[in-house]
Design an enzyme around this catalytic site. Structure first.
Site, PDB file in Angstrom:
ATOM      1  N   HIS A  89     -48.270  -8.459  -6.852  1.00  0.00           N
ATOM      2  CA  HIS A  89     -46.824  -8.696  -6.687  1.00  0.00           C
ATOM      3  C   HIS A  89     -46.272  -9.246  -8.002  1.00  0.00           C
ATOM      4  CE1 HIS A  89     -43.019 -10.370  -5.407  1.00  0.00           C
ATOM      5  NE2 HIS A  89     -43.109  -9.612  -4.330  1.00  0.00           N
ATOM      6  N   GLU A 150     -41.941  -1.704  -5.965  1.00  0.00           N
ATOM      7  CA  GLU A 150     -40.959  -2.785  -5.971  1.00  0.00           C
ATOM      8  C   GLU A 150     -40.393  -2.954  -7.377  1.00  0.00           C
ATOM      9  OE1 GLU A 150     -41.792  -5.654  -2.491  1.00  0.00           O
ATOM     10  OE2 GLU A 150     -42.789  -6.415  -4.257  1.00  0.00           O
TER      11      GLU A 150
HETATM   12  P1  PGA Z   1     -36.838  -9.202  -1.252  1.00  0.00           P
HETATM   13  O1  PGA Z   1     -38.356  -9.326  -1.772  1.00  0.00           O
HETATM   14  O2  PGA Z   1     -36.868  -8.427   0.020  1.00  0.00           O
HETATM   15  O3  PGA Z   1     -36.421 -10.642  -1.061  1.00  0.00           O
HETATM   16  O4  PGA Z   1     -36.075  -8.529  -2.331  1.00  0.00           O
HETATM   17  C1  PGA Z   1     -39.218  -8.247  -1.718  1.00  0.00           C
HETATM   18  C2  PGA Z   1     -40.581  -8.645  -2.236  1.00  0.00           C
HETATM   19  O5  PGA Z   1     -40.675  -9.467  -3.142  1.00  0.00           O
HETATM   20  O6  PGA Z   1     -41.599  -8.135  -1.733  1.00  0.00           O
END
Ligand code: PGA
Length: 233
Positions: A89, A150
């Site tokens: 992440h 992401e």
């Molecule tokens: P968010 O975060 O939905 O708050 O944008 C997504 C993530 O970090 O997995």
């Protein structure tokens, strides 16, 4: 639109005892995943024993075992019955960890991995492809993982990429995966993460080729998260 999307909440570093109890009360039929801070793992497993909610960890140490104070190894996760872990992440990448070493620890213990990729800022199509391929390149050949796309600039900002942008990323990930996974002809499962909530989830899901969501902020509110689930299934 995929008929049964994978929906996973990432509770990050929020105190979540009450949130978990609320999930237990609200979520009795729909299968969702919750990635909880390490100290809550066993509590969450006990709470959700008879529920469709499964529990995963948000990360794992690069080290195997030994004198590494405050770290949690893949062996420990396995020992307490946690089967899934998030690796790479962007909020953990930022701390300079060795993502590959963490990945190898998790795979070595047979854990299921959700592997995050995503560009840091808006960039052109070619640059984005190279960035994603470079992040994917640490996955070993024939590695079974779910990939979470992401874009870092979309996490927690309320900004969602154009649907064509998400679909391009999905294509890059699928092509890379196909070329590096000779033993598995199934397409890899790809989640999208970044500013998903109950208002935008259905449209993002219906306009893109993703298989589900990894949700941060909205997952802190179980009622809202259940609305996301309802709108997407
Ligand atoms: P968010 O975060 O939905 O708050 O944008 C997504 C993530 O970090 O997995």
């Amino acid at each position: 639109m995929t008929s049964n999307p994978i929906i996973i909440g990432n509770l990050k570093m929020h105190p979540c005892g009450d949130i978990l109890r609320e999930y237990q009360a609200l979520c009795q039929k729909e299968s969702i995943g919750l990635l909880v801070p390490h100290p809550y793992l066993m509590m969450a497993q006990a709470l959700f024993q008879d529920s469709p909610i499964w529990v995963g960890a948000q990360g794992v140490s690069e080290k195997d075992v030994g004198a590494y104070t405050a770290q949690v190894s893949a062996k420990i996760l396995k020992d307490i019955g946690v089967a899934t872990v998030l690796i790479g992440h962007s909020e953990t990448r930022m701390t300079g960890v060795d993502v590959k070493a963490q990945l190898m620890q998790a795979l070595g213990e047979g854990l299921s991995v959700i592997f995050c990729v995503g560009e840091e800022q808006l960039m052109g199509q070619k640059e984005r492809r190279l960035c994603l391929e470079q992040q994917l390149s640490i996955l070993p050949e024939n590695c079974n993982a779910v990939i979470a796309y992401e874009p870092v600039w979309s996490i927690g900002t309320g900004k969602i990429p154009k649907y064509s942008h998400i679909n391009e990323a999905v294509d890059v990930i699928q092509s890379w995966y196909k070329a590096n996974n000779t033993s598995n002809s199934e397409p890899v499962k790809i989640l999208y993460g970044g500013s998903i909530d109950n208002k935008n989830c259905r449209e993002v899901l219906s306009q893109t080729n993703i298989d589900g969501f990894l949700i941060g902020g909205a997952s802190l509110k179980p009622a809202l998260m259940m609305e996301v689930v309802k709108k997407c299934r």
